[in-house]
Design a protein around this motif. Sequence first.
Motif, PDB file in Angstrom:
ATOM      1  N   VAL A   6      20.886  67.928  44.431  1.00 48.23           N
ATOM      2  CA  VAL A   6      20.472  66.577  44.030  1.00 48.23           C
ATOM      3  C   VAL A   6      21.484  65.978  43.057  1.00 48.23           C
ATOM      4  O   VAL A   6      21.900  64.823  43.199  1.00 48.23           O
ATOM      5  CB  VAL A   6      19.056  66.619  43.392  1.00 48.23           C
ATOM      6  CG1 VAL A   6      18.737  65.308  42.669  1.00 48.23           C
ATOM      7  CG2 VAL A   6      18.002  66.895  44.467  1.00 48.23           C
ATOM      8  N   LYS A  47      21.140  57.271  48.866  1.00 48.99           N
ATOM      9  CA  LYS A  47      21.679  58.618  49.119  1.00 48.99           C
ATOM     10  C   LYS A  47      20.508  59.564  49.363  1.00 48.99           C
ATOM     11  O   LYS A  47      19.597  59.668  48.543  1.00 48.99           O
ATOM     12  CB  LYS A  47      22.495  59.073  47.903  1.00 48.99           C
ATOM     13  CG  LYS A  47      23.533  60.144  48.219  1.00 48.99           C
ATOM     14  CD  LYS A  47      24.747  59.574  48.938  1.00 48.99           C
ATOM     15  CE  LYS A  47      25.672  60.685  49.462  1.00 48.99           C
ATOM     16  NZ  LYS A  47      26.569  61.221  48.440  1.00 48.99           N
ATOM     17  N   ILE A  58      14.946  62.099  41.119  1.00 46.52           N
ATOM     18  CA  ILE A  58      14.790  61.602  42.491  1.00 46.52           C
ATOM     19  C   ILE A  58      13.868  60.381  42.429  1.00 46.52           C
ATOM     20  O   ILE A  58      12.889  60.384  41.686  1.00 46.52           O
ATOM     21  CB  ILE A  58      14.113  62.654  43.409  1.00 46.52           C
ATOM     22  CG1 ILE A  58      14.886  63.971  43.415  1.00 46.52           C
ATOM     23  CG2 ILE A  58      13.975  62.131  44.834  1.00 46.52           C
ATOM     24  CD1 ILE A  58      14.090  65.124  44.016  1.00 46.52           C
ATOM     25  N   LEU A  69      18.849  63.376  50.692  1.00 46.93           N
ATOM     26  CA  LEU A  69      18.975  64.812  50.922  1.00 46.93           C
ATOM     27  C   LEU A  69      17.827  65.267  51.823  1.00 46.93           C
ATOM     28  O   LEU A  69      16.663  64.996  51.520  1.00 46.93           O
ATOM     29  CB  LEU A  69      18.911  65.586  49.600  1.00 46.93           C
ATOM     30  CG  LEU A  69      18.867  67.122  49.713  1.00 46.93           C
ATOM     31  CD1 LEU A  69      20.184  67.675  50.262  1.00 46.93           C
ATOM     32  CD2 LEU A  69      18.552  67.771  48.357  1.00 46.93           C
ATOM     33  N   HIS A 111      25.228  65.342  44.640  1.00 52.66           N
ATOM     34  CA  HIS A 111      25.357  64.208  45.574  1.00 52.66           C
ATOM     35  C   HIS A 111      24.673  62.931  45.067  1.00 52.66           C
ATOM     36  O   HIS A 111      24.606  61.946  45.801  1.00 52.66           O
ATOM     37  CB  HIS A 111      24.798  64.606  46.944  1.00 52.66           C
ATOM     38  CG  HIS A 111      25.589  65.695  47.611  1.00 52.66           C
ATOM     39  ND1 HIS A 111      26.751  65.449  48.299  1.00 52.66           N
ATOM     40  CD2 HIS A 111      25.381  67.031  47.681  1.00 52.66           C
ATOM     41  CE1 HIS A 111      27.224  66.590  48.791  1.00 52.66           C
ATOM     42  NE2 HIS A 111      26.413  67.567  48.426  1.00 52.66           N
ATOM     43  N   ILE A 162      21.486  62.131  44.524  1.00 46.75           N
ATOM     44  CA  ILE A 162      20.477  61.845  45.550  1.00 46.75           C
ATOM     45  C   ILE A 162      19.397  60.890  45.028  1.00 46.75           C
ATOM     46  O   ILE A 162      18.911  61.027  43.909  1.00 46.75           O
ATOM     47  CB  ILE A 162      19.829  63.162  46.026  1.00 46.75           C
ATOM     48  CG1 ILE A 162      20.859  64.057  46.721  1.00 46.75           C
ATOM     49  CG2 ILE A 162      18.621  62.905  46.924  1.00 46.75           C
ATOM     50  CD1 ILE A 162      21.497  63.487  47.962  1.00 46.75           C
ATOM     51  N   VAL A 180      14.534  62.428  48.761  1.00 49.87           N
ATOM     52  CA  VAL A 180      14.509  63.756  49.375  1.00 49.87           C
ATOM     53  C   VAL A 180      13.450  63.801  50.469  1.00 49.87           C
ATOM     54  O   VAL A 180      12.309  63.363  50.264  1.00 49.87           O
ATOM     55  CB  VAL A 180      14.208  64.853  48.324  1.00 49.87           C
ATOM     56  CG1 VAL A 180      13.946  66.191  49.015  1.00 49.87           C
ATOM     57  CG2 VAL A 180      15.371  64.992  47.348  1.00 49.87           C
TER      58      VAL A 180
END
Length: 317
Positions: A64, A4, A110, A6, A67, A69, A72
Amino acid sequence: MSTKILIIGACGQIGSELTMKLREIYGNDQVVASDIREGKPELMASGPFEIVNAMEFEQVAQAVEKHQIDEVYLMAAMLSATAEKNPAFAWDLNMNSLFHVLNLAKEGKIKKVFWPSSIAVFGPTTPRINTPQYTVMEPSTVYGISKQTGERWCEYYHAKFGVDVRSIRYPGLISWTTPPGGGTTDYAVDIYYKALEDKKYTCFLAENTALPMMYMDDALAATVAIMQAPAEKVKIRSSYNLGGISFTPAEIAAEIKTHIPEFTIDYAPDFRQAIADSWPASIDDTAAQTDWNWKHQYDLKSMTQVMLDNLAISLSK
Protein backbone atom coordinates in the motif's frame (compact mmCIF):
# COMPACT_ATOMS: atom_id res chain seq x y z
CA MET A 1 -6.33 12.83 -9.54
CA SER A 2 -5.98 9.27 -10.82
CA THR A 3 -7.00 6.31 -8.64
CA LYS A 4 -4.30 3.82 -7.59
CA ILE A 5 -5.67 0.33 -6.94
CA LEU A 6 -4.25 -2.76 -5.21
CA ILE A 7 -5.88 -6.14 -5.82
CA ILE A 8 -5.02 -8.75 -3.18
CA GLY A 9 -5.63 -12.28 -4.46
CA ALA A 10 -5.30 -11.15 -8.06
CA CYS A 11 -4.50 -14.61 -9.41
CA GLY A 12 -7.71 -16.29 -8.24
CA GLN A 13 -10.89 -17.03 -10.15
CA ILE A 14 -12.40 -13.56 -9.73
CA GLY A 15 -9.21 -11.60 -9.08
CA SER A 16 -7.55 -12.51 -12.38
CA GLU A 17 -10.47 -11.23 -14.44
CA LEU A 18 -11.09 -8.24 -12.16
CA THR A 19 -7.44 -7.18 -12.57
CA MET A 20 -7.75 -7.08 -16.36
CA LYS A 21 -11.11 -5.29 -16.17
CA LEU A 22 -9.81 -2.58 -13.82
CA ARG A 23 -6.65 -2.12 -15.91
CA GLU A 24 -8.89 -1.60 -18.91
CA ILE A 25 -10.82 1.12 -17.01
CA TYR A 26 -8.10 2.88 -15.00
CA GLY A 27 -4.93 2.11 -16.98
CA ASN A 28 -2.43 -0.73 -16.59
CA ASP A 29 0.02 1.14 -14.34
CA GLN A 30 -2.75 2.27 -11.96
CA VAL A 31 -3.76 -1.26 -10.96
CA VAL A 32 -1.26 -3.27 -8.90
CA ALA A 33 -1.96 -7.00 -8.87
CA SER A 34 -0.75 -9.04 -5.90
CA ASP A 35 -0.93 -12.64 -4.72
CA ILE A 36 1.08 -15.20 -2.80
CA ARG A 37 2.46 -16.49 -6.11
CA GLU A 38 2.69 -15.31 -9.71
CA GLY A 39 -0.30 -15.70 -12.02
CA LYS A 40 -0.99 -16.16 -15.72
CA PRO A 41 1.50 -14.65 -18.20
CA GLU A 42 -1.02 -12.12 -19.57
CA LEU A 43 -1.80 -10.82 -16.07
CA MET A 44 1.90 -10.57 -15.18
CA ALA A 45 2.74 -8.81 -18.45
CA SER A 46 -0.09 -6.28 -18.39
CA GLY A 47 0.92 -4.25 -15.32
CA PRO A 48 2.68 -4.08 -11.95
CA PHE A 49 2.69 -7.16 -9.68
CA GLU A 50 3.77 -7.75 -6.08
CA ILE A 51 4.13 -10.97 -4.11
CA VAL A 52 1.91 -10.36 -1.06
CA ASN A 53 0.75 -12.84 1.57
CA ALA A 54 -2.69 -11.51 2.57
CA MET A 55 -2.21 -12.94 6.07
CA GLU A 56 0.92 -10.86 6.72
CA PHE A 57 0.01 -7.30 7.76
CA GLU A 58 3.48 -5.88 7.02
CA GLN A 59 3.45 -7.22 3.45
CA VAL A 60 0.04 -5.66 2.78
CA ALA A 61 1.06 -2.35 4.41
CA GLN A 62 4.32 -2.21 2.43
CA ALA A 63 2.52 -2.74 -0.89
CA VAL A 64 0.00 0.00 0.00
CA GLU A 65 2.79 2.44 0.94
CA LYS A 66 5.13 1.58 -1.94
CA HIS A 67 2.46 2.17 -4.60
CA GLN A 68 0.55 4.96 -2.75
CA ILE A 69 -2.67 2.94 -2.99
CA ASP A 70 -6.10 4.61 -2.79
CA GLU A 71 -8.37 1.57 -3.12
CA VAL A 72 -7.94 -2.09 -2.15
CA TYR A 73 -9.94 -4.98 -3.57
CA LEU A 74 -9.46 -7.90 -1.16
CA MET A 75 -10.18 -10.99 -3.25
CA ALA A 76 -8.03 -13.51 -1.32
CA ALA A 77 -10.18 -16.21 0.32
CA MET A 78 -10.52 -19.95 0.73
CA LEU A 79 -13.77 -21.06 -0.90
CA SER A 80 -16.57 -23.25 0.45
CA ALA A 81 -15.67 -26.83 -0.45
CA THR A 82 -11.92 -26.32 0.10
CA ALA A 83 -12.47 -24.54 3.42
CA GLU A 84 -14.40 -27.52 4.81
CA LYS A 85 -11.23 -29.60 4.45
CA ASN A 86 -9.04 -27.08 6.32
CA PRO A 87 -11.29 -25.02 8.61
CA ALA A 88 -8.68 -23.38 10.84
CA PHE A 89 -6.55 -22.14 7.95
CA ALA A 90 -9.63 -20.96 6.04
CA TRP A 91 -10.78 -18.94 9.06
CA ASP A 92 -7.33 -17.36 9.53
CA LEU A 93 -6.99 -16.44 5.85
CA ASN A 94 -10.52 -15.12 5.40
CA MET A 95 -10.59 -13.09 8.64
CA ASN A 96 -7.03 -11.85 9.19
CA SER A 97 -6.70 -10.54 5.64
CA LEU A 98 -9.88 -8.50 6.16
CA PHE A 99 -8.66 -7.04 9.46
CA HIS A 100 -5.37 -6.01 7.86
CA VAL A 101 -7.13 -4.03 5.15
CA LEU A 102 -9.81 -2.54 7.43
CA ASN A 103 -7.14 -1.40 9.89
CA LEU A 104 -5.10 0.25 7.14
CA ALA A 105 -8.27 2.07 6.05
CA LYS A 106 -9.02 3.05 9.65
CA GLU A 107 -5.52 4.58 9.86
CA GLY A 108 -6.21 6.60 6.71
CA LYS A 109 -3.73 4.66 4.55
CA ILE A 110 -6.51 3.51 2.17
CA LYS A 111 -9.53 5.55 1.03
CA LYS A 112 -11.85 2.77 -0.13
CA VAL A 113 -12.14 -1.00 0.32
CA PHE A 114 -13.96 -3.66 -1.67
CA TRP A 115 -14.51 -6.97 0.11
CA PRO A 116 -16.62 -9.73 -1.46
CA SER A 117 -19.17 -11.63 0.58
CA SER A 118 -21.17 -14.61 -0.68
CA ILE A 119 -24.53 -16.39 -0.65
CA ALA A 120 -22.74 -18.74 1.77
CA VAL A 121 -23.69 -16.30 4.58
CA PHE A 122 -27.18 -17.78 4.40
CA GLY A 123 -28.02 -21.15 5.91
CA PRO A 124 -30.66 -23.88 6.08
CA THR A 125 -33.03 -21.66 8.11
CA THR A 126 -32.92 -18.84 5.53
CA PRO A 127 -35.94 -18.49 3.19
CA ARG A 128 -34.66 -20.18 0.03
CA ILE A 129 -36.79 -18.54 -2.67
CA ASN A 130 -36.05 -14.88 -3.43
CA THR A 131 -33.90 -14.66 -0.31
CA PRO A 132 -34.35 -11.12 1.05
CA GLN A 133 -31.59 -8.63 1.83
CA TYR A 134 -32.37 -8.79 5.55
CA THR A 135 -33.23 -12.27 6.79
CA VAL A 136 -32.19 -15.14 9.04
CA MET A 137 -28.48 -15.88 8.55
CA GLU A 138 -27.23 -19.07 10.19
CA PRO A 139 -24.45 -20.32 7.89
CA SER A 140 -23.41 -23.94 8.27
CA THR A 141 -20.01 -23.85 6.51
CA VAL A 142 -16.65 -22.44 7.58
CA TYR A 143 -16.66 -20.20 4.51
CA GLY A 144 -20.16 -18.93 5.28
CA ILE A 145 -19.32 -18.31 8.94
CA SER A 146 -16.24 -16.28 7.96
CA LYS A 147 -18.19 -14.24 5.40
CA GLN A 148 -21.05 -13.55 7.83
CA THR A 149 -18.51 -12.44 10.45
CA GLY A 150 -16.74 -10.31 7.87
CA GLU A 151 -19.98 -8.53 6.98
CA ARG A 152 -20.46 -7.57 10.62
CA TRP A 153 -16.90 -6.23 10.86
CA CYS A 154 -17.28 -4.20 7.64
CA GLU A 155 -20.45 -2.63 9.01
CA TYR A 156 -18.73 -1.98 12.36
CA TYR A 157 -15.65 -0.30 10.83
CA HIS A 158 -17.89 1.91 8.70
CA ALA A 159 -20.11 2.91 11.64
CA LYS A 160 -17.31 3.40 14.21
CA PHE A 161 -14.40 4.64 12.12
CA GLY A 162 -15.97 5.92 8.89
CA VAL A 163 -14.19 3.31 6.74
CA ASP A 164 -15.57 3.41 3.18
CA VAL A 165 -15.96 -0.34 2.74
CA ARG A 166 -18.26 -1.79 0.08
CA SER A 167 -19.39 -5.36 -0.47
CA ILE A 168 -21.65 -7.60 -2.51
CA ARG A 169 -22.75 -11.18 -1.87
CA TYR A 170 -21.61 -13.04 -4.97
CA PRO A 171 -23.71 -15.98 -6.13
CA GLY A 172 -21.99 -18.85 -7.98
CA LEU A 173 -19.79 -17.32 -10.70
CA ILE A 174 -19.33 -18.80 -14.15
CA SER A 175 -16.42 -17.96 -16.45
CA TRP A 176 -14.57 -19.52 -19.37
CA THR A 177 -11.21 -17.83 -18.69
CA THR A 178 -10.35 -19.38 -15.31
CA PRO A 179 -10.78 -23.00 -14.20
CA PRO A 180 -13.00 -23.91 -11.22
CA GLY A 181 -11.54 -22.86 -7.86
CA GLY A 182 -12.99 -25.23 -5.27
CA GLY A 183 -16.48 -23.83 -4.78
CA THR A 184 -19.75 -25.73 -4.50
CA THR A 185 -21.19 -23.90 -7.53
CA ASP A 186 -18.18 -24.84 -9.69
CA TYR A 187 -20.08 -27.69 -11.38
CA ALA A 188 -21.64 -25.00 -13.57
CA VAL A 189 -18.18 -24.17 -14.95
CA ASP A 190 -16.85 -27.71 -15.17
CA ILE A 191 -19.94 -28.96 -17.03
CA TYR A 192 -19.09 -26.80 -20.08
CA TYR A 193 -15.53 -28.17 -20.24
CA LYS A 194 -16.74 -31.76 -20.00
CA ALA A 195 -19.53 -31.16 -22.54
CA LEU A 196 -17.00 -30.03 -25.13
CA GLU A 197 -14.23 -32.53 -24.29
CA ASP A 198 -16.11 -35.71 -23.27
CA LYS A 199 -19.74 -35.08 -24.32
CA LYS A 200 -20.74 -36.29 -20.84
CA TYR A 201 -20.62 -35.08 -17.25
CA THR A 202 -21.10 -36.58 -13.80
CA CYS A 203 -22.54 -33.90 -11.53
CA PHE A 204 -21.73 -33.79 -7.81
CA LEU A 205 -25.12 -32.17 -7.10
CA ALA A 206 -28.59 -33.66 -7.57
CA GLU A 207 -30.41 -32.79 -10.79
CA ASN A 208 -33.01 -30.43 -9.26
CA THR A 209 -30.65 -28.43 -7.01
CA ALA A 210 -31.42 -24.80 -7.88
CA LEU A 211 -28.69 -22.28 -7.00
CA PRO A 212 -28.19 -18.57 -7.74
CA MET A 213 -25.57 -18.11 -10.44
CA MET A 214 -24.07 -15.27 -12.45
CA TYR A 215 -21.91 -14.93 -15.54
CA MET A 216 -18.55 -13.40 -14.60
CA ASP A 217 -19.00 -10.30 -16.78
CA ASP A 218 -22.08 -9.38 -14.73
CA ALA A 219 -20.20 -9.90 -11.44
CA LEU A 220 -17.34 -7.68 -12.62
CA ALA A 221 -19.80 -5.00 -13.76
CA ALA A 222 -21.48 -5.06 -10.33
CA THR A 223 -18.11 -4.80 -8.56
CA VAL A 224 -17.11 -1.77 -10.62
CA ALA A 225 -20.56 -0.19 -10.22
CA ILE A 226 -20.64 -0.36 -6.42
CA MET A 227 -17.08 0.99 -6.15
CA GLN A 228 -17.81 3.88 -8.53
CA ALA A 229 -21.14 4.77 -6.87
CA PRO A 230 -21.17 7.96 -4.75
CA ALA A 231 -20.70 7.09 -1.05
CA GLU A 232 -24.17 8.32 -0.13
CA LYS A 233 -25.73 5.82 -2.57
CA VAL A 234 -24.10 2.87 -0.78
CA LYS A 235 -26.57 2.58 2.07
CA ILE A 236 -25.75 -0.99 3.14
CA ARG A 237 -22.26 -1.43 4.59
CA SER A 238 -22.49 -5.11 5.49
CA SER A 239 -23.05 -6.54 2.00
CA TYR A 240 -25.60 -6.28 -0.81
CA ASN A 241 -27.54 -9.23 -2.20
CA LEU A 242 -26.64 -9.74 -5.85
CA GLY A 243 -29.04 -11.69 -8.04
CA GLY A 244 -28.42 -13.08 -11.49
CA ILE A 245 -29.85 -16.31 -12.84
CA SER A 246 -31.04 -19.37 -10.97
CA PHE A 247 -30.98 -22.84 -12.50
CA THR A 248 -30.56 -26.55 -11.71
CA PRO A 249 -28.02 -29.02 -13.14
CA ALA A 250 -30.85 -30.50 -15.22
CA GLU A 251 -31.68 -27.08 -16.71
CA ILE A 252 -28.08 -26.21 -17.62
CA ALA A 253 -27.68 -29.69 -19.16
CA ALA A 254 -30.82 -29.17 -21.26
CA GLU A 255 -29.48 -25.83 -22.53
CA ILE A 256 -26.12 -27.41 -23.42
CA LYS A 257 -27.96 -30.17 -25.34
CA THR A 258 -29.44 -27.54 -27.66
CA HIS A 259 -25.83 -26.94 -28.82
CA ILE A 260 -24.37 -30.45 -28.31
CA PRO A 261 -27.26 -32.91 -28.83
CA GLU A 262 -25.17 -35.98 -27.89
CA PHE A 263 -24.30 -34.54 -24.44
CA THR A 264 -25.36 -36.69 -21.48
CA ILE A 265 -25.34 -36.07 -17.73
CA ASP A 266 -25.60 -38.32 -14.70
CA TYR A 267 -25.64 -37.50 -10.99
CA ALA A 268 -23.48 -38.63 -8.06
CA PRO A 269 -24.11 -36.15 -5.22
CA ASP A 270 -21.22 -35.89 -2.72
CA PHE A 271 -20.52 -33.79 0.41
CA ARG A 272 -21.12 -30.62 -1.58
CA GLN A 273 -24.83 -31.48 -1.85
CA ALA A 274 -25.33 -30.66 1.85
CA ILE A 275 -23.60 -27.31 1.33
CA ALA A 276 -25.79 -26.51 -1.68
CA ASP A 277 -28.94 -27.52 0.21
CA SER A 278 -28.12 -24.95 2.90
CA TRP A 279 -27.97 -22.09 0.38
CA PRO A 280 -30.69 -20.03 -1.34
CA ALA A 281 -32.27 -21.14 -4.61
CA SER A 282 -32.81 -17.54 -5.80
CA ILE A 283 -31.92 -14.05 -4.56
CA ASP A 284 -33.84 -10.79 -4.19
CA ASP A 285 -31.44 -7.95 -5.03
CA THR A 286 -33.93 -5.05 -5.00
CA ALA A 287 -31.68 -3.03 -2.65
CA ALA A 288 -28.76 -3.10 -5.12
CA GLN A 289 -31.10 -2.19 -7.98
CA THR A 290 -32.55 0.73 -6.01
CA ASP A 291 -29.39 2.11 -4.40
CA TRP A 292 -26.86 1.96 -7.24
CA ASN A 293 -28.89 0.90 -10.30
CA TRP A 294 -27.70 -2.71 -10.52
CA LYS A 295 -29.07 -4.88 -13.34
CA HIS A 296 -27.69 -8.16 -14.69
CA GLN A 297 -27.36 -8.70 -18.45
CA TYR A 298 -26.91 -12.47 -19.00
CA ASP A 299 -29.50 -15.25 -18.77
CA LEU A 300 -28.87 -19.02 -19.01
CA LYS A 301 -29.27 -19.07 -22.80
CA SER A 302 -26.92 -16.17 -23.58
CA MET A 303 -24.37 -17.35 -21.00
CA THR A 304 -24.31 -20.89 -22.42
CA GLN A 305 -23.73 -19.54 -25.93
CA VAL A 306 -20.79 -17.39 -24.77
CA MET A 307 -19.29 -20.15 -22.60
CA LEU A 308 -19.36 -22.81 -25.33
CA ASP A 309 -18.13 -20.45 -28.06
CA ASN A 310 -15.15 -19.20 -26.06
CA LEU A 311 -14.22 -22.53 -24.48
CA ALA A 312 -14.26 -24.22 -27.88
CA ILE A 313 -11.66 -21.70 -29.07
CA SER A 314 -9.47 -21.91 -25.95
CA LEU A 315 -9.58 -25.72 -25.76
CA SER A 316 -8.55 -26.02 -29.41
CA LYS A 317 -5.32 -24.10 -28.82
